[in-house]
Design an enzyme around this catalytic site. Structure first.
Site, PDB file in Angstrom:
ATOM      1  N   ARG A  90       0.828  -1.200   0.000  1.00 31.37           N
ATOM      2  CA  ARG A  90       0.000   0.000   0.000  1.00 31.37           C
ATOM      3  C   ARG A  90       0.864   1.252   0.000  1.00 31.37           C
ATOM      4  NH1 ARG A  90      -1.067   1.921   5.483  1.00 31.37           N
ATOM      5  NH2 ARG A  90       0.155   0.710   6.985  1.00 31.37           N
TER       6      ARG A  90
ATOM      7  N   SER B  18      12.561  10.077   6.484  1.00 37.36           N
ATOM      8  CA  SER B  18      11.469  11.041   6.590  1.00 37.36           C
ATOM      9  C   SER B  18      12.039  12.390   6.988  1.00 37.36           C
ATOM     10  CB  SER B  18      10.463  10.583   7.651  1.00 37.36           C
ATOM     11  OG  SER B  18       9.541  11.616   7.970  1.00 37.36           O
TER      12      SER B  18
ATOM     13  N   TYR C 169       9.238   7.296  16.141  1.00 37.40           N
ATOM     14  CA  TYR C 169       9.303   7.336  14.678  1.00 37.40           C
ATOM     15  C   TYR C 169      10.481   8.198  14.212  1.00 37.40           C
ATOM     16  CZ  TYR C 169       7.601   7.850   9.853  1.00 37.40           C
ATOM     17  OH  TYR C 169       7.477   7.842   8.491  1.00 37.40           O
ATOM     18  N   ALA C 170      10.640   9.371  14.826  1.00 31.98           N
ATOM     19  CA  ALA C 170      11.746  10.260  14.453  1.00 31.98           C
ATOM     20  C   ALA C 170      13.091   9.599  14.714  1.00 31.98           C
ATOM     21  CB  ALA C 170      11.639  11.577  15.218  1.00 31.98           C
TER      22      ALA C 170
END
Length: 247
Positions: free
Chosen positions: A15, A142, A155-156
């Site tokens: 996805r 990211s 996440y970071a």
């Protein structure tokens, strides 16, 4: 056909950005192997597209955060495919929350999937690339890994870790013909961002110099470039696809 004759492995291919990268790679002539946690309709769609384009798509199922699950699947795929010329480490998850309230499980799960999972897959695939003295590895980081984001310390940290991993691995493999780069998307419209409240989205958009969100197609185009011979003298770089947010 920028990727004709190349064989690519893309993690998180069912996805979002991963599916779009698989689609674009197929359109550019690559044979694609897509890793996902469970089987999905996306695999059938991509297989049909591959047949129309004179190439193939193979679905792989494994839990990238579980070494006992992912290692045998990737080892078998390397053997069956004859080895991959391109690896895209795209699989990733979020478990957002403020740091002082975050459960240890949420911290460890995000790092295990986003960072350790990349290490596990790359260790196997890059060994074969090094023997053949050719290959391109693309890690999906990211803008959060570059600049941070409140409520996403796990996440970071995982995405910042991917940048350090990219640069270190690139120095290990550059002399052996294997390039390693990262893409750092900004605010990209995906299923993951669909759940963000509209007021939060508006705030994010105001911080983007181009005044719009990015698309999965734009991230996939950057991946095609890094996978192709057009970028054969580029390694250890982080390419922002962020509309200027990281400037």
């Amino acid at each position: 056909m920028l990727l004709k004759g190349k064989t690519a492995l893309i993690t998180g291919a069912s996805r979002g950005i991963g599916k779009e990268m698989a689609r674009r790679f197929i359109e550019e002539g690559a044979a694609v192997w897509g890793l996902a946690t469970k089987s999905s309709e996306s695999a059938r769609e991509l297989a049909e597209l591959a047949a129309q384009n004179g190439t193939v798509y193979h679905e792989l199922i494994a839990d990238i955060g579980n070494p006992d699950s992912v290692r045998p699947v990737i080892e078998a795929a390397v053997k069956e495919s004859g080895g991959f010329s391109v690896l895209v480490n795209n699989a990733g998850i979020t478990r957002d929350g403020l740091s002082f309230r975050m459960k240890l499980e949420d911290w460890e799960t995000v790092l295990r999937v986003n960072l350790t999972g990349t290490f596990l897959v790359t260790q196997i695939v890059s060994s074969d690339m090094i023997r053949k003295r050719a290959g391109s590895i693309i890690n999906l980081s990211s803008i959060v890994g570059l600049h941070g984001q409140g409520g996403q310390v796990n996440y970071a940290a995982s995405k910042a870790g991917l940048i350090g991993y990219t640069k270190a691995l690139a120095k290990e493999t550059a002399g052996r013909g294997v390039r390693v780069n990262a893409i750092a998307p900004g605010f990209i419209l995906t299923e993951m961002t669909d759940v963000i409240p509209e007021d939060a989205k508006k705030t994010w958009l105001e911080t983007i110099p181009m005044k719009r969100a990015g698309t999965v197609q734009e991230v996939a185009n950057a991946a095609v470039f890094l996978a192709s011979d057009l970028s054969e003298y580029i390694t250890a770089q982080v390419i922002g696809v962020d509309g200027g947010m990281g400037a």
